[in-house]
Design a protein around this motif. Structure first.
Motif, PDB file in Angstrom:
ATOM      1  N   PHE A   1       0.782  -1.257  -0.013  1.00 51.83           N
ATOM      2  CA  PHE A   1       0.147  -0.023  -0.015  1.00 51.83           C
ATOM      3  C   PHE A   1       0.852   1.331  -0.095  1.00 51.83           C
ATOM      4  N   SER A   2       0.290   2.397  -0.271  1.00 53.67           N
ATOM      5  CA  SER A   2       0.933   3.747  -0.101  1.00 53.67           C
ATOM      6  C   SER A   2       1.729   3.827   1.306  1.00 53.67           C
ATOM      7  N   GLY A   3       2.862   4.447   1.239  1.00 50.70           N
ATOM      8  CA  GLY A   3       3.599   4.400   2.468  1.00 50.70           C
ATOM      9  C   GLY A   3       4.467   3.153   2.898  1.00 50.70           C
ATOM     10  N   ALA A   4       4.458   2.180   2.118  1.00 51.66           N
ATOM     11  CA  ALA A   4       4.915   0.802   2.571  1.00 51.66           C
ATOM     12  C   ALA A   4       6.376   0.914   2.339  1.00 51.66           C
ATOM     13  N   GLY A   5       6.875   1.798   1.352  1.00 52.44           N
ATOM     14  CA  GLY A   5       8.396   2.117   1.171  1.00 52.44           C
ATOM     15  C   GLY A   5       8.797   1.472  -0.066  1.00 52.44           C
ATOM     16  N   LYS A   6       7.873   0.879  -1.020  1.00 52.66           N
ATOM     17  CA  LYS A   6       8.263   0.125  -2.079  1.00 52.66           C
ATOM     18  C   LYS A   6       8.891   1.355  -3.189  1.00 52.66           C
ATOM     19  N   SER A   7       8.103   2.386  -3.411  1.00 52.75           N
ATOM     20  CA  SER A   7       8.830   3.198  -4.370  1.00 52.75           C
ATOM     21  C   SER A   7      10.235   3.983  -3.889  1.00 52.75           C
ATOM     22  N   THR A   8      10.519   4.153  -2.647  1.00 48.85           N
ATOM     23  CA  THR A   8      11.880   4.400  -2.072  1.00 48.85           C
ATOM     24  C   THR A   8      12.635   3.301  -2.440  1.00 48.85           C
ATOM     25  N   LEU A   9      12.481   2.115  -2.497  1.00 50.36           N
ATOM     26  CA  LEU A   9      13.110   0.849  -2.559  1.00 50.36           C
ATOM     27  C   LEU A   9      13.728   0.972  -3.865  1.00 50.36           C
ATOM     28  N   VAL A  10      12.592   0.976  -4.862  1.00 55.35           N
ATOM     29  CA  VAL A  10      13.196   1.040  -6.142  1.00 55.35           C
ATOM     30  C   VAL A  10      13.940   2.075  -6.669  1.00 55.35           C
ATOM     31  N   ARG A  11      13.990   3.015  -6.124  1.00 53.51           N
ATOM     32  CA  ARG A  11      14.739   4.273  -6.323  1.00 53.51           C
ATOM     33  C   ARG A  11      16.091   3.973  -5.805  1.00 53.51           C
ATOM     34  N   VAL A  12      16.202   3.010  -4.922  1.00 56.25           N
ATOM     35  CA  VAL A  12      17.469   2.673  -4.466  1.00 56.25           C
ATOM     36  C   VAL A  12      18.242   1.905  -5.343  1.00 56.25           C
ATOM     37  N   MET A  13      17.685   1.269  -6.113  1.00 58.26           N
ATOM     38  CA  MET A  13      18.311   0.286  -7.112  1.00 58.26           C
ATOM     39  C   MET A  13      18.902   1.135  -8.044  1.00 58.26           C
ATOM     40  N   ASN A  14      18.911   2.420  -8.454  1.00 58.38           N
ATOM     41  CA  ASN A  14      19.903   3.044  -9.499  1.00 58.38           C
ATOM     42  C   ASN A  14      20.227   4.319  -8.687  1.00 58.38           C
TER      43      ASN A  14
END
Length: 336
Positions: A39-52
């Motif tokens: 869900f929103s706020g779970a940290g998934k978008s932050t995590l994918v931005r870590v990948m690059n």
């Protein structure tokens, strides 16, 4: 291969610190289609931005194709990022440039000749099914067409990895399916590793081979999609899967029309999906079942089935449940 090792991401916010990603380790194999859902706020978008390294982690390591991104200089990191394409929810196209020029933009300063660039761009626009729009402008395109342009642009540098951050969230259901099919085709034809960030398990079910479920900055469950769908362990994962399979909607409708009877949910997978389970119950226990809802679908060539049933008697249901569990079939009473 993408390797995230013990990633922590913290942000200062209004006098305190927010931990967006909390000690996450993750490995994505070459050529995989990996979904990260939450869900929103779970940290998934932050995590994918870590990948690059668009988001630098507070701690932890980021290894992509054997290279430690955190150890690179800014110049070396920019070069390495050319191997990692990214598409976003809102397309991020330049409105004042044509579709051709939008896709050409990442190739500026690449040293590739104009002739080679034109050939590559037209090939990519043809791949995503929008070559005839190359001289149009973004405002002249639909949402689905804009996302196709964004995909072509992300592929312009011939990346080995494609990161998709809520890439279908702004699209209608029909267009979403078309874009997901395109991503699957790109994965099949080009062998590109694709990581998909989404809040919809339906997206994962359509095209991913592996999935990780995030909650409050942590991965709470992960594995092959077929295994997670057939035997989810965490309540959040179970909720996501029920929504993706429209089971919750079916239960709501059934409970509205079935009064005074207990409804049971049976879930089964593999070879059991093609066997006469209810006939077996009748032969062993003499119980007759009324099927209120049934569905079988295939994930990674593995059949997964769900049934909602009522029984003509409550006698021996405990024995029935135990027998089914021994055969790898779950049985649970639907709560009104």
């Amino acid at each position: 291969m993408i390797e995230l090792n013990d990633i922590v991401v913290k942000f200062p916010q209004k006098g305190h610190v927010v931990t967006a990603v909390n000690h996450v380790s993750l490995a994505v194999d070459d050529g995989s289609m990996y979904g990260i859902v939450g869900f929103s706020g779970a940290g998934k978008s932050t995590l994918v931005r870590v990948m690059n390294l668009l988001q630098k982690p507070t701690s932890g390591s980021v290894i992509v194709n054997g290279t430690d991104l955190i150890a690179l200089s800014e110049r070396a990191l920019r070069k390495e990022r050319r191997n990692i394409g990214m598409i976003f929810q809102h397309f991020n196209l330049m409105e004042s440039r044509t579709i051709f020029d939008n896709v050409d933009f990442p190739l500026k300063g690449s040293g590739i000749s104009k002739v080679e660039r034109r050939q590559r761009i037209e090939k990519l626009l043809d791949l995503v099914g929008i070559l005839e729009k190359k001289d149009a402008y973004p405002y002249q395109l639909s949402g689905g067409q804009k996302q196709r342009v964004a995909i072509a642009r992300a592929l312009a540098t011939d990346p080995k990895i494609l990161l998709c951050d809520e890439a279908t969230s702004a699209l209608d259901p029909k267009t979403t399916i078309a874009v997901l099919q395109l991503l699957k085709e790109i994965n099949d034809r080009l062998g590109i590793t694709i990581v998909i960030i989404t809040h919809e398990m339906q997206v994962v079910k359509e095209i991913c081979d592996h999935v990780a479920v995030m909650e409050e900055g942590k991965i709470i469950e992960r594995g092959e999609v077929a295994d997670i769908f057939s035997n989810p362990q965490k309540p959040l994962t179970q909720d996501f899967i029920r929504t993706a399979g429209h089971i919750d909607q079916a239960e709501t409708t059934i409970l509205e029309h079935v009064a005074g009877e207990d409804v049971y949910e049976l879930r089964f997978s593999g070879s059991r999906a093609s066997e006469p389970i209810l006939i077996d119950i009748y032969k062993r226990f003499g119980l007759t079942a009324n099927i209120l809802y049934a569905n079988v679908e295939y994930l990674q060539n593995k059949p997964l089935g769900t049934m909602l049933v009522t029984f003509d008697s409550s006698d021996q249901l405990g024995e029935v449940e135990q027998h089914l569990q021994q055969d790898g079939i779950s049985m649970s009473k639907v709560v009104r």
